[in-house]
Design a protein around this motif. Structure first.
Motif, mmCIF file in Angstrom:
data_model
loop_
_atom_site.group_PDB
_atom_site.id
_atom_site.type_symbol
_atom_site.label_atom_id
_atom_site.label_comp_id
_atom_site.label_asym_id
_atom_site.label_seq_id
_atom_site.Cartn_x
_atom_site.Cartn_y
_atom_site.Cartn_z
ATOM 1 N N LYS A 62 -36.109 37.141 35.032
ATOM 2 C CA LYS A 62 -36.373 38.314 35.885
ATOM 3 C C LYS A 62 -37.143 39.402 35.124
ATOM 4 O O LYS A 62 -38.185 39.877 35.569
ATOM 5 N N GLY A 81 -29.337 46.313 34.585
ATOM 6 C CA GLY A 81 -28.705 46.044 33.292
ATOM 7 C C GLY A 81 -29.143 47.058 32.235
ATOM 8 O O GLY A 81 -28.324 47.573 31.467
ATOM 9 N N LEU A 84 -27.450 50.365 32.803
ATOM 10 C CA LEU A 84 -26.039 50.326 32.386
ATOM 11 C C LEU A 84 -25.931 50.344 30.861
ATOM 12 O O LEU A 84 -25.076 51.039 30.287
ATOM 13 N N ARG A 85 -26.840 49.617 30.185
ATOM 14 C CA ARG A 85 -26.808 49.623 28.710
ATOM 15 C C ARG A 85 -27.154 51.014 28.174
ATOM 16 O O ARG A 85 -26.637 51.440 27.138
ATOM 17 N N LYS A 106 -18.432 40.367 33.957
ATOM 18 C CA LYS A 106 -18.123 40.811 35.328
ATOM 19 C C LYS A 106 -19.142 41.827 35.817
ATOM 20 O O LYS A 106 -20.080 42.186 35.096
ATOM 21 N N ILE A 107 -18.942 42.326 37.034
ATOM 22 C CA ILE A 107 -19.885 43.259 37.657
ATOM 23 C C ILE A 107 -19.285 44.669 37.673
ATOM 24 O O ILE A 107 -18.135 44.871 38.099
ATOM 25 N N VAL A 108 -20.066 45.618 37.235
ATOM 26 C CA VAL A 108 -19.660 47.028 37.182
ATOM 27 C C VAL A 108 -19.501 47.548 38.622
ATOM 28 O O VAL A 108 -20.284 47.164 39.506
ATOM 29 N N GLY A 133 -32.123 42.742 38.896
ATOM 30 C CA GLY A 133 -30.701 42.453 38.640
ATOM 31 C C GLY A 133 -29.780 43.187 39.602
ATOM 32 O O GLY A 133 -28.614 43.438 39.278
ATOM 33 N N PHE A 134 -30.271 43.504 40.750
ATOM 34 C CA PHE A 134 -29.501 44.248 41.741
ATOM 35 C C PHE A 134 -30.086 43.952 43.121
ATOM 36 O O PHE A 134 -31.331 43.947 43.257
ATOM 37 N N ARG A 136 -26.169 42.427 42.967
ATOM 38 C CA ARG A 136 -25.569 41.191 42.449
ATOM 39 C C ARG A 136 -24.344 40.783 43.236
ATOM 40 O O ARG A 136 -23.797 39.705 43.003
ATOM 41 N N ASN A 140 -22.483 45.582 46.072
ATOM 42 C CA ASN A 140 -23.718 46.222 45.572
ATOM 43 C C ASN A 140 -24.686 46.446 46.728
ATOM 44 O O ASN A 140 -25.243 47.522 46.904
ATOM 45 N N ARG A 179 -32.192 34.543 23.283
ATOM 46 C CA ARG A 179 -32.845 35.796 23.681
ATOM 47 C C ARG A 179 -33.031 36.741 22.495
ATOM 48 O O ARG A 179 -34.018 37.456 22.397
ATOM 49 N N ARG A 183 -27.768 41.548 22.427
ATOM 50 C CA ARG A 183 -26.907 41.916 23.549
ATOM 51 C C ARG A 183 -25.499 41.346 23.387
ATOM 52 O O ARG A 183 -25.331 40.203 22.969
ATOM 53 N N ARG A 194 -20.554 34.484 33.342
ATOM 54 C CA ARG A 194 -21.614 35.069 34.174
ATOM 55 C C ARG A 194 -22.135 34.055 35.187
ATOM 56 O O ARG A 194 -22.460 34.413 36.318
HETATM 57 N N1 YYY Z 1 -26.058 45.043 39.517
HETATM 58 C C1 YYY Z 1 -25.589 44.873 38.282
HETATM 59 C C2 YYY Z 1 -26.462 44.499 37.224
HETATM 60 C C3 YYY Z 1 -25.955 44.293 35.969
HETATM 61 N N2 YYY Z 1 -24.635 44.469 35.745
HETATM 62 C C4 YYY Z 1 -24.017 44.213 34.432
HETATM 63 C C5 YYY Z 1 -23.327 42.872 34.457
HETATM 64 C C6 YYY Z 1 -24.398 41.951 33.918
HETATM 65 O O1 YYY Z 1 -23.842 40.776 33.402
HETATM 66 C C7 YYY Z 1 -25.003 42.845 32.841
HETATM 67 C C8 YYY Z 1 -26.391 42.519 32.365
HETATM 68 O O2 YYY Z 1 -27.282 42.550 33.479
HETATM 69 P P1 YYY Z 1 -28.817 42.180 33.271
HETATM 70 O O3 YYY Z 1 -29.496 42.260 34.589
HETATM 71 O O4 YYY Z 1 -29.382 42.995 32.181
HETATM 72 O O5 YYY Z 1 -28.663 40.670 32.821
HETATM 73 P P2 YYY Z 1 -29.755 39.499 32.795
HETATM 74 O O6 YYY Z 1 -31.062 40.119 32.523
HETATM 75 O O7 YYY Z 1 -29.683 38.777 34.099
HETATM 76 O O8 YYY Z 1 -29.273 38.609 31.665
HETATM 77 O O9 YYY Z 1 -25.001 44.161 33.432
HETATM 78 C C9 YYY Z 1 -23.777 44.843 36.786
HETATM 79 O O10 YYY Z 1 -22.585 44.995 36.585
HETATM 80 N N3 YYY Z 1 -24.280 45.060 38.029
#
Ligand code: YYY
Ligand code: ADP
Ligand code: MG
Length: 243
Positions: A62, A81, A84-85, A106-108, A133-134, A136, A140, A179, A183, A194
């Motif tokens: 992505k 992601g 959030l980081r 898990k998902i935030v 990534g949204f 998810r 959401n 990668r 991370r 995941r």
């Molecule tokens: N909508 C989202 C997107 C990411 N997250 C959290 C949980 C995901 O495992 C991590 C990392 O997301 P990210 O999109 O950076 O991961 P990938 O690029 O798919 O490896 O962030 C989330 O909780 N809710």
């Protein structure tokens, strides 16, 4: 204009927002029009926001393809992601909770993620968004739609395009383990969790958009350039209308 209307508080009722948006639209085109007429140039039309959701399992490519879309089509890239980081790194109040959730695969909670995305959209001068990534989860998706419905007079409640990078699990695992971005979630234990979460919570969102006729499925195997050649025509087709 997108920025000004979107900056209005989400706690205000949607009808008030619609009226205010309409007033701002009229006011801005009126005042801009007068100034531009005085200068003898034509006022540019306000642009309607264009929203793309970028979905796919962990490691499906992505982020890599978003960089190419930005370079070629001038979108703003909002990675959920990454946002959030950034919260974790800034040691914000939610930082520790976000870190634990990500480590667990898990998902935030949606309200946290949606707030971050909303803020970035409000700050952007771009009207073309890649939201990577949204959503998810269904939660959401519904949370974001609630925000969009408050801006309904501007954009409606649905994204314009949903991309799905469809990649075999074996390949996703290989890519994530290679990668090398430091991370906390790029390890075999977390990736397995995941992938289970992806199957259980994210695939229903992908199916939802497929039924809505919004989904563009990309076979996410091959070189980065080969994959982009599947992505390119999707945005090229919209280029005239999106601007
Ligand atoms: N909508 C989202 C997107 C990411 N997250 C959290 C949980 C995901 O495992 C991590 C990392 O997301 P990210 O999109 O950076 O991961 P990938 O690029 O798919 O490896 O962030 C989330 O909780 N809710
Ligand atoms: N087509 C591809 N072939 C091989 N490796 C790839 C390809 N696309 C991306 N990668 C690599 O795989 C890893 C995961 O890609 P990334 O774009 O971060 O995926 P996602 O954002 O979906 O998790 C990165 O190290 C990236 O460089
Ligand atoms: Mg990514």
């Amino acid at each position: 204009m997108w920025r000004r209307v979107a900056s209005l508080s989400s706690s205000v009722s949607s009808s008030f927002l619609a009226q205010t948006a309409s007033r701002l639209n009229t006011w801005e085109s009126l005042t801009t029009g007068i100034a531009q007429q005085a200068k003898g140039v034509i006022a540019p039309k306000e642009k309607t926001p264009f929203i793309t959701f970028v979905l796919g399992g962990p490691g499906s490519g992505k982020g890599t393809q978003c960089i190419k879309i930005v370079e070629t089509f001038g979108f703003a890239h909002l990675s959920a992601g990454d946002l959030l980081r950034r919260e974790i790194a800034s040691k914000s109040a939610d930082g520790a909770m976000i870190l634990n959730t990500i480590k667990e695969g898990k998902i935030v909670p949606s309200q946290v993620t949606v707030k971050l995305i909303q803020k970035e959209m409000e700050l952007s001068y771009n009207h073309k968004f890649l939201i990577d990534g949204f959503p998810r989860t269904e939660e959401n998706r519904v949370s974001f739609e609630r925000i969009l419905s408050e801006w309904q007079s501007q954009i409606g409640v649905e994204p314009n395009v949903v991309l799905f990078f469809d990649c075999p699990e074996e390949e996703m695992v290989k890519r994530v383990l290679n990668r090398n971005e430091g991370r906390v979630d790029d390890n075999l234990e977390t990736i397995k969790k995941r992938l289970t979460v992806f199957q259980a919570l994210s695939l229903p969102v992908i199916n939802y958009y497929s039924e809505k006729g919004k989904l563009y499925t990309i076979k996410a195997i091959g070189t980065e350039d080969e994959i982009f050649e599947q992505v390119r025509p999707i945005f090229a087709a919209f280029e005239q209308t999106v601007g």
